[in-house]
Design an enzyme around this catalytic site. Structure first.
Site, short mmCIF file in Angstrom:
data_model
loop_
_atom_site.label_atom_id
_atom_site.label_comp_id
_atom_site.label_asym_id
_atom_site.label_seq_id
_atom_site.Cartn_x
_atom_site.Cartn_y
_atom_site.Cartn_z
N THR A 84 1.74 -0.78 4.34
CA THR A 84 1.33 -0.93 5.74
C THR A 84 -0.02 -0.27 5.98
OG1 THR A 84 3.64 -1.00 6.42
CG2 THR A 84 2.04 -0.45 8.13
N ASN B 227 6.76 -12.24 0.83
CA ASN B 227 7.96 -11.40 0.72
C ASN B 227 9.25 -12.11 1.09
OD1 ASN B 227 6.21 -11.03 3.14
ND2 ASN B 227 8.06 -10.10 3.97
N GLN C 68 4.11 -7.30 -2.79
CA GLN C 68 5.28 -7.85 -3.51
C GLN C 68 4.93 -8.22 -4.95
OE1 GLN C 68 8.46 -8.11 -2.70
NE2 GLN C 68 8.32 -7.47 -0.58
N SER D 55 2.13 -1.12 -2.91
CA SER D 55 3.08 -0.11 -2.41
C SER D 55 4.08 0.23 -3.52
CB SER D 55 3.82 -0.70 -1.21
OG SER D 55 4.79 0.21 -0.75
N ALA D 56 4.24 1.54 -3.78
CA ALA D 56 5.02 1.98 -4.95
C ALA D 56 6.50 1.62 -4.87
CB ALA D 56 4.86 3.50 -5.12
N HIS D 57 7.08 1.62 -3.65
CA HIS D 57 8.54 1.44 -3.59
C HIS D 57 8.99 0.02 -3.90
CE1 HIS D 57 9.34 -0.40 0.50
NE2 HIS D 57 8.09 -0.02 0.69
N THR E 71 -4.33 15.57 2.79
CA THR E 71 -3.98 16.09 1.47
C THR E 71 -3.23 15.04 0.66
OG1 THR E 71 -3.89 18.31 2.37
CG2 THR E 71 -2.77 17.96 0.26
N CYS F 209 11.96 -6.21 7.18
CA CYS F 209 11.32 -5.81 8.43
C CYS F 209 11.75 -6.68 9.59
CB CYS F 209 9.82 -5.89 8.29
SG CYS F 209 9.27 -5.27 6.73
#
Ligand code: PLP
Length: 378
Positions: free
Chosen positions: A73, A152, A180, A200-202, A238, A325
Protein backbone atom coordinates in the site's frame (compact mmCIF):
# COMPACT_ATOMS: atom_id res chain seq x y z
CA UNK A 1 -10.75 -31.62 14.82
CA UNK A 2 -9.86 -31.84 11.14
CA UNK A 3 -6.62 -30.10 10.16
CA UNK A 4 -7.19 -26.65 8.72
CA UNK A 5 -6.47 -26.17 5.01
CA UNK A 6 -5.27 -22.67 4.21
CA UNK A 7 -5.86 -21.77 0.56
CA UNK A 8 -5.94 -17.97 0.81
CA UNK A 9 -2.29 -17.29 0.03
CA UNK A 10 -3.06 -14.31 -2.19
CA UNK A 11 -4.37 -12.58 0.95
CA UNK A 12 -1.28 -13.40 2.96
CA UNK A 13 1.20 -16.23 3.45
CA UNK A 14 2.75 -18.09 6.36
CA UNK A 15 6.06 -16.66 7.55
CA UNK A 16 8.93 -18.90 6.48
CA UNK A 17 11.10 -20.43 9.20
CA UNK A 18 14.25 -18.74 7.84
CA UNK A 19 12.49 -15.35 7.80
CA UNK A 20 11.23 -15.84 11.37
CA UNK A 21 14.72 -16.74 12.56
CA UNK A 22 16.25 -13.69 10.86
CA UNK A 23 13.62 -11.45 12.44
CA UNK A 24 14.41 -12.82 15.86
CA UNK A 25 18.16 -12.24 15.44
CA UNK A 26 17.73 -8.68 14.17
CA UNK A 27 15.22 -7.85 16.91
CA UNK A 28 17.11 -9.10 19.93
CA UNK A 29 20.77 -9.41 18.92
CA UNK A 30 21.75 -7.11 16.05
CA UNK A 31 19.14 -4.50 16.95
CA UNK A 32 20.99 -1.18 16.71
CA UNK A 33 19.59 1.69 14.65
CA UNK A 34 21.32 1.81 11.24
CA UNK A 35 21.59 5.62 11.62
CA UNK A 36 23.59 5.38 14.89
CA UNK A 37 27.23 6.29 14.55
CA UNK A 38 28.65 3.75 17.04
CA UNK A 39 30.03 0.41 15.90
CA UNK A 40 26.75 -1.47 16.47
CA UNK A 41 24.86 1.10 14.44
CA UNK A 42 27.45 0.96 11.67
CA UNK A 43 27.08 -2.81 11.68
CA UNK A 44 23.28 -2.51 11.33
CA UNK A 45 23.80 -0.10 8.44
CA UNK A 46 26.05 -2.67 6.75
CA UNK A 47 23.39 -5.36 7.24
CA UNK A 48 20.71 -3.04 5.86
CA UNK A 49 22.75 -2.23 2.75
CA UNK A 50 23.52 -5.89 2.25
CA UNK A 51 19.77 -6.64 2.35
CA UNK A 52 19.20 -3.91 -0.24
CA UNK A 53 21.83 -5.51 -2.48
CA UNK A 54 20.35 -9.00 -2.10
CA UNK A 55 16.82 -7.80 -2.83
CA UNK A 56 18.01 -5.79 -5.84
CA UNK A 57 19.68 -8.94 -7.22
CA UNK A 58 16.37 -10.87 -7.22
CA UNK A 59 14.70 -8.37 -9.59
CA UNK A 60 17.76 -7.37 -11.62
CA UNK A 61 17.95 -3.85 -10.13
CA UNK A 62 20.78 -1.77 -8.66
CA UNK A 63 20.89 -1.67 -4.82
CA UNK A 64 20.43 2.13 -4.83
CA UNK A 65 17.14 1.64 -6.70
CA UNK A 66 15.49 -0.28 -3.81
CA UNK A 67 13.57 1.82 -1.25
CA UNK A 68 12.20 0.04 1.80
CA UNK A 69 8.59 0.81 2.74
CA UNK A 70 5.88 -0.56 5.03
CA UNK A 71 4.43 -2.74 2.25
CA UNK A 72 2.45 -2.74 -0.96
CA UNK A 73 0.00 0.00 0.00
CA UNK A 74 2.74 2.45 0.89
CA UNK A 75 4.79 1.60 -2.21
CA UNK A 76 1.76 2.19 -4.44
CA UNK A 77 0.92 5.46 -2.66
CA UNK A 78 4.50 6.68 -2.97
CA UNK A 79 4.66 5.83 -6.68
CA UNK A 80 1.36 7.53 -7.52
CA UNK A 81 1.21 10.50 -5.18
CA UNK A 82 4.98 10.98 -5.27
CA UNK A 83 4.77 11.30 -9.06
CA UNK A 84 1.65 13.49 -9.03
CA UNK A 85 3.04 15.87 -6.41
CA UNK A 86 5.96 16.68 -8.72
CA UNK A 87 3.31 18.72 -10.59
CA UNK A 88 1.31 20.51 -7.86
CA UNK A 89 -1.73 22.58 -8.82
CA UNK A 90 -1.56 21.39 -12.41
CA UNK A 91 -4.29 19.33 -13.98
CA UNK A 92 -2.07 16.40 -14.94
CA UNK A 93 -3.20 13.03 -16.21
CA UNK A 94 -2.46 9.67 -14.58
CA UNK A 95 -3.42 6.54 -16.48
CA UNK A 96 -4.15 3.29 -14.67
CA UNK A 97 -6.31 0.22 -15.22
CA UNK A 98 -9.82 -0.47 -13.98
CA UNK A 99 -8.76 -3.68 -12.19
CA UNK A 100 -6.05 -2.32 -9.90
CA UNK A 101 -5.90 -3.05 -6.18
CA UNK A 102 -7.55 -0.47 -3.90
CA UNK A 103 -4.10 0.77 -2.88
CA UNK A 104 -3.94 2.24 -6.39
CA UNK A 105 -7.63 3.01 -6.95
CA UNK A 106 -8.17 4.83 -3.64
CA UNK A 107 -4.99 6.81 -4.32
CA UNK A 108 -6.16 7.86 -7.77
CA UNK A 109 -9.61 8.75 -6.35
CA UNK A 110 -7.86 10.95 -3.79
CA UNK A 111 -5.72 12.56 -6.49
CA UNK A 112 -8.86 13.22 -8.54
CA UNK A 113 -10.27 15.25 -5.64
CA UNK A 114 -7.13 17.40 -5.89
CA UNK A 115 -7.80 18.09 -9.55
CA UNK A 116 -5.65 15.42 -11.21
CA UNK A 117 -7.17 13.87 -14.31
CA UNK A 118 -7.37 10.09 -13.89
CA UNK A 119 -7.95 7.80 -16.84
CA UNK A 120 -8.97 4.18 -16.18
CA UNK A 121 -8.10 1.73 -18.95
CA UNK A 122 -10.69 -0.95 -19.66
CA UNK A 123 -9.76 -4.64 -19.77
CA UNK A 124 -11.03 -7.52 -21.89
CA UNK A 125 -12.85 -10.64 -20.64
CA UNK A 126 -9.52 -12.09 -19.44
CA UNK A 127 -8.60 -8.95 -17.53
CA UNK A 128 -6.00 -7.84 -20.05
CA UNK A 129 -5.18 -4.20 -20.78
CA UNK A 130 -4.92 -3.44 -24.49
CA UNK A 131 -1.87 -1.54 -25.75
CA UNK A 132 -3.96 0.42 -28.29
CA UNK A 133 -6.25 1.66 -25.51
CA UNK A 134 -3.18 2.92 -23.70
CA UNK A 135 -1.91 4.73 -26.83
CA UNK A 136 -5.28 6.46 -27.17
CA UNK A 137 -5.43 7.47 -23.49
CA UNK A 138 -2.05 9.22 -23.49
CA UNK A 139 -2.15 13.00 -23.87
CA UNK A 140 0.45 15.77 -23.48
CA UNK A 141 -0.46 16.16 -19.81
CA UNK A 142 0.20 12.53 -18.85
CA UNK A 143 2.73 12.25 -16.02
CA UNK A 144 2.44 8.59 -15.01
CA UNK A 145 1.09 5.25 -16.22
CA UNK A 146 0.49 2.55 -13.62
CA UNK A 147 -0.71 -0.94 -14.53
CA UNK A 148 -0.43 -3.93 -12.21
CA UNK A 149 1.82 -6.86 -13.12
CA UNK A 150 -0.57 -9.53 -11.84
CA UNK A 151 -4.14 -9.16 -10.63
CA UNK A 152 -4.94 -10.22 -7.07
CA UNK A 153 -8.46 -11.50 -7.77
CA UNK A 154 -8.14 -13.38 -11.05
CA UNK A 155 -4.36 -13.75 -11.39
CA UNK A 156 -4.06 -12.31 -14.91
CA UNK A 157 -0.51 -11.27 -15.83
CA UNK A 158 -0.55 -8.02 -17.80
CA UNK A 159 1.63 -7.32 -20.88
CA UNK A 160 3.83 -4.92 -18.92
CA UNK A 161 6.77 -4.94 -21.33
CA UNK A 162 4.55 -3.74 -24.17
CA UNK A 163 2.74 -1.14 -22.04
CA UNK A 164 5.98 0.25 -20.58
CA UNK A 165 7.44 0.51 -24.10
CA UNK A 166 4.50 2.69 -25.16
CA UNK A 167 4.90 4.85 -22.04
CA UNK A 168 8.57 5.42 -22.83
CA UNK A 169 7.86 6.23 -26.47
CA UNK A 170 5.99 9.22 -25.03
CA UNK A 171 8.61 9.89 -22.31
CA UNK A 172 6.18 8.98 -19.54
CA UNK A 173 7.35 7.00 -16.48
CA UNK A 174 5.74 3.60 -15.89
CA UNK A 175 4.88 2.04 -12.53
CA UNK A 176 3.69 -1.51 -11.91
CA UNK A 177 2.08 -2.92 -8.77
CA UNK A 178 3.86 -6.27 -8.63
CA UNK A 179 2.70 -7.15 -5.10
CA UNK A 180 1.13 -10.45 -6.20
CA UNK A 181 3.92 -11.29 -8.63
CA UNK A 182 7.18 -10.77 -6.74
CA UNK A 183 8.42 -14.10 -5.40
CA UNK A 184 6.03 -16.03 -7.66
CA UNK A 185 7.16 -15.32 -11.21
CA UNK A 186 10.65 -14.36 -12.42
CA UNK A 187 11.00 -10.58 -12.69
CA UNK A 188 13.69 -8.46 -14.28
CA UNK A 189 12.90 -4.76 -13.99
CA UNK A 190 15.37 -4.15 -16.83
CA UNK A 191 13.66 -6.60 -19.16
CA UNK A 192 10.19 -5.38 -18.20
CA UNK A 193 11.34 -1.81 -18.73
CA UNK A 194 9.48 -0.37 -15.73
CA UNK A 195 10.54 2.75 -13.82
CA UNK A 196 8.86 1.78 -10.55
CA UNK A 197 7.70 -1.52 -9.09
CA UNK A 198 5.86 -2.18 -5.80
CA UNK A 199 6.38 -5.30 -3.68
CA UNK A 200 5.17 -6.59 -0.32
CA UNK A 201 6.90 -9.25 1.80
CA UNK A 202 3.81 -10.94 3.27
CA UNK A 203 2.79 -12.18 -0.18
CA UNK A 204 5.93 -14.33 -0.47
CA UNK A 205 6.24 -15.87 3.00
CA UNK A 206 7.88 -12.81 4.49
CA UNK A 207 6.61 -10.66 7.36
CA UNK A 208 3.72 -8.18 7.17
CA UNK A 209 4.26 -4.45 7.25
CA UNK A 210 7.33 -4.39 5.06
CA UNK A 211 7.93 -4.11 1.34
CA UNK A 212 9.85 -2.06 -1.15
CA UNK A 213 9.49 0.23 -4.09
CA UNK A 214 11.95 -0.17 -6.94
CA UNK A 215 12.64 3.28 -8.38
CA UNK A 216 14.79 3.39 -11.49
CA UNK A 217 17.68 5.84 -11.18
CA UNK A 218 16.64 9.25 -12.51
CA UNK A 219 12.89 8.85 -11.80
CA UNK A 220 11.40 11.95 -10.19
CA UNK A 221 9.38 11.50 -6.97
CA UNK A 222 8.25 13.76 -4.12
CA UNK A 223 8.61 12.09 -0.70
CA UNK A 224 5.40 11.48 1.25
CA UNK A 225 7.11 10.87 4.61
CA UNK A 226 9.18 13.76 5.87
CA UNK A 227 11.57 13.34 8.78
CA UNK A 228 15.04 11.81 9.04
CA UNK A 229 17.04 11.32 5.87
CA UNK A 230 16.53 7.54 5.61
CA UNK A 231 16.09 5.85 2.23
CA UNK A 232 18.05 8.58 0.44
CA UNK A 233 15.61 11.18 1.78
CA UNK A 234 12.64 9.63 -0.01
CA UNK A 235 11.10 7.72 2.90
CA UNK A 236 11.88 9.03 6.36
CA UNK A 237 11.57 6.79 9.42
CA UNK A 238 13.85 4.33 11.21
CA UNK A 239 14.26 1.31 9.00
CA UNK A 240 12.49 -1.85 10.22
CA UNK A 241 15.63 -3.96 10.02
CA UNK A 242 14.16 -7.20 11.48
CA UNK A 243 11.31 -7.10 8.95
CA UNK A 244 13.65 -6.12 6.11
CA UNK A 245 15.89 -9.09 6.93
CA UNK A 246 12.86 -11.40 7.12
CA UNK A 247 11.77 -10.13 3.72
CA UNK A 248 15.24 -10.64 2.25
CA UNK A 249 15.44 -14.25 3.40
CA UNK A 250 11.88 -15.01 2.23
CA UNK A 251 12.47 -13.44 -1.18
CA UNK A 252 15.70 -15.33 -1.74
CA UNK A 253 14.03 -18.58 -0.71
CA UNK A 254 11.17 -17.96 -3.14
CA UNK A 255 13.48 -17.05 -5.99
CA UNK A 256 15.74 -20.04 -5.50
CA UNK A 257 12.73 -22.32 -6.01
CA UNK A 258 10.64 -20.22 -8.35
CA UNK A 259 10.22 -22.70 -11.22
CA UNK A 260 9.99 -25.69 -8.86
CA UNK A 261 7.25 -23.88 -6.88
CA UNK A 262 5.42 -22.95 -10.07
CA UNK A 263 5.38 -26.57 -11.31
CA UNK A 264 4.18 -27.75 -7.92
CA UNK A 265 1.37 -25.19 -7.71
CA UNK A 266 0.25 -25.99 -11.26
CA UNK A 267 0.05 -29.65 -10.27
CA UNK A 268 -2.18 -28.77 -7.30
CA UNK A 269 -4.31 -26.50 -9.51
CA UNK A 270 -4.74 -29.31 -12.01
CA UNK A 271 -6.17 -31.62 -9.34
CA UNK A 272 -8.95 -29.11 -8.65
CA UNK A 273 -9.58 -28.05 -12.26
CA UNK A 274 -9.50 -31.57 -13.66
CA UNK A 275 -11.88 -32.76 -10.92
CA UNK A 276 -14.32 -29.93 -11.61
CA UNK A 277 -14.30 -30.56 -15.35
CA UNK A 278 -15.28 -34.19 -14.79
CA UNK A 279 -18.48 -33.13 -13.06
CA UNK A 280 -21.60 -31.65 -14.50
CA UNK A 281 -21.23 -28.14 -13.08
CA UNK A 282 -21.76 -24.86 -14.94
CA UNK A 283 -18.76 -22.67 -14.09
CA UNK A 284 -16.14 -20.33 -15.52
CA UNK A 285 -12.46 -20.06 -14.80
CA UNK A 286 -11.55 -16.37 -14.68
CA UNK A 287 -8.28 -14.80 -15.75
CA UNK A 288 -5.91 -14.82 -18.68
CA UNK A 289 -3.84 -17.58 -20.22
CA UNK A 290 -0.79 -16.06 -18.53
CA UNK A 291 -1.64 -16.07 -14.85
CA UNK A 292 -0.23 -16.45 -11.38
CA UNK A 293 0.51 -20.07 -10.48
CA UNK A 294 -1.77 -21.38 -7.73
CA UNK A 295 -4.42 -18.66 -8.00
CA UNK A 296 -7.75 -20.00 -9.28
CA UNK A 297 -10.78 -17.75 -9.64
CA UNK A 298 -13.93 -19.79 -10.23
CA UNK A 299 -17.44 -18.52 -10.91
CA UNK A 300 -20.29 -21.00 -10.42
CA UNK A 301 -23.55 -20.27 -12.20
CA UNK A 302 -26.37 -19.59 -9.74
CA UNK A 303 -24.26 -20.15 -6.62
CA UNK A 304 -23.44 -17.68 -3.84
CA UNK A 305 -19.66 -17.27 -3.44
CA UNK A 306 -19.88 -15.96 0.10
CA UNK A 307 -22.02 -18.87 1.24
CA UNK A 308 -19.57 -21.31 -0.34
CA UNK A 309 -16.76 -19.57 1.56
CA UNK A 310 -18.57 -19.92 4.91
CA UNK A 311 -19.56 -23.54 4.34
CA UNK A 312 -15.97 -24.41 3.37
CA UNK A 313 -14.83 -22.54 6.46
CA UNK A 314 -17.05 -24.81 8.58
CA UNK A 315 -15.22 -27.71 6.95
CA UNK A 316 -11.92 -26.04 8.00
CA UNK A 317 -10.99 -24.86 4.52
CA UNK A 318 -9.98 -21.20 4.12
CA UNK A 319 -10.60 -19.62 0.73
CA UNK A 320 -11.81 -16.21 -0.39
CA UNK A 321 -14.53 -14.72 -2.57
CA UNK A 322 -12.22 -12.14 -4.12
CA UNK A 323 -9.39 -10.11 -2.69
CA UNK A 324 -9.10 -10.02 1.11
CA UNK A 325 -9.53 -6.24 1.01
CA UNK A 326 -12.99 -6.22 -0.53
CA UNK A 327 -14.31 -9.59 0.60
CA UNK A 328 -16.54 -7.86 3.14
CA UNK A 329 -18.25 -5.88 0.42
CA UNK A 330 -21.44 -7.49 -0.78
CA UNK A 331 -21.24 -5.96 -4.23
CA UNK A 332 -19.72 -7.69 -7.23
CA UNK A 333 -16.06 -6.73 -7.25
CA UNK A 334 -14.75 -4.05 -9.61
CA UNK A 335 -12.55 -6.68 -11.26
CA UNK A 336 -15.43 -9.03 -12.11
CA UNK A 337 -17.43 -6.04 -13.35
CA UNK A 338 -14.50 -4.92 -15.51
CA UNK A 339 -14.20 -8.34 -17.18
CA UNK A 340 -17.95 -8.18 -17.86
CA UNK A 341 -18.79 -11.41 -16.11
CA UNK A 342 -22.54 -12.10 -16.13
CA UNK A 343 -24.13 -11.48 -12.74
CA UNK A 344 -25.30 -15.06 -12.18
CA UNK A 345 -21.67 -16.21 -12.46
CA UNK A 346 -20.10 -13.20 -10.72
CA UNK A 347 -22.16 -13.76 -7.56
CA UNK A 348 -20.93 -17.33 -7.36
CA UNK A 349 -17.23 -16.46 -7.45
CA UNK A 350 -14.58 -17.90 -5.16
CA UNK A 351 -10.80 -17.48 -5.17
CA UNK A 352 -8.61 -20.40 -4.18
CA UNK A 353 -5.00 -19.34 -3.79
CA UNK A 354 -2.76 -22.31 -3.20
CA UNK A 355 0.65 -22.01 -1.60
CA UNK A 356 3.78 -24.10 -1.35
CA UNK A 357 2.62 -25.51 2.01
CA UNK A 358 -0.52 -27.05 0.50
CA UNK A 359 -0.41 -30.75 -0.32
CA UNK A 360 -1.98 -32.81 -3.12
CA UNK A 361 -4.34 -34.34 -0.54
CA UNK A 362 -5.44 -30.87 0.48
CA UNK A 363 -6.15 -29.96 -3.16
CA UNK A 364 -8.33 -33.09 -3.39
CA UNK A 365 -10.12 -32.14 -0.17
CA UNK A 366 -10.84 -28.65 -1.52
CA UNK A 367 -12.21 -30.18 -4.73
CA UNK A 368 -14.39 -32.63 -2.82
CA UNK A 369 -15.72 -29.89 -0.53
CA UNK A 370 -16.75 -27.82 -3.57
CA UNK A 371 -18.38 -30.82 -5.26
CA UNK A 372 -20.25 -31.65 -2.07
CA UNK A 373 -21.39 -28.05 -1.76
CA UNK A 374 -22.54 -28.02 -5.39
CA UNK A 375 -24.61 -31.18 -4.89
CA UNK A 376 -26.30 -29.96 -1.72
CA UNK A 377 -26.84 -26.25 -2.32
CA UNK A 378 -26.69 -25.08 -5.94
N1 PLP B 1 -1.43 -4.45 -4.42
C1 PLP B 1 -1.90 -5.69 -4.62
C2 PLP B 1 -2.04 -6.20 -6.01
C3 PLP B 1 -2.26 -6.49 -3.53
O1 PLP B 1 -2.75 -7.73 -3.74
C4 PLP B 1 -2.10 -5.97 -2.22
C5 PLP B 1 -2.53 -6.76 -1.05
O2 PLP B 1 -3.47 -7.55 -1.11
C6 PLP B 1 -1.60 -4.67 -2.07
C7 PLP B 1 -1.28 -3.95 -3.19
C8 PLP B 1 -1.41 -4.08 -0.70
O3 PLP B 1 -0.27 -4.64 -0.10
P1 PLP B 1 -0.06 -4.57 1.49
O4 PLP B 1 -1.02 -5.52 2.10
O5 PLP B 1 1.37 -4.98 1.68
O6 PLP B 1 -0.27 -3.15 1.88
Amino acid sequence: MKKRIYADNAATTKLSAAAAKAMQIYSSEEYANPSSLHSLGRNSKKILENARKRIAATIDAEPSEIYFTSGGTESDNLALKGSAFCYPFKKKRIITSSIEHHAILRSTEFLATMGYDIFYLPVDEFGLVNALDLEKAINDDTVLISVMLANNEIGTIEPIFELARIAHKHNIPFHTDAVQAVGHIPISVKELGVDMLSASAHKFNGPRGVGFLYIRKGTNLTPLMNGGGQEAGLRAGTENLPAIMGMTLALEESYNKISQNKDYLLKLEEIILQGLSENNIDYRINGGKEKLPGLISLSFNGADGEKILHRLDLANICISTGSACNSREKEISHVLKAINLEEQYAKGTIRISLGIDNTEDEAREILNAILKDAKRFW
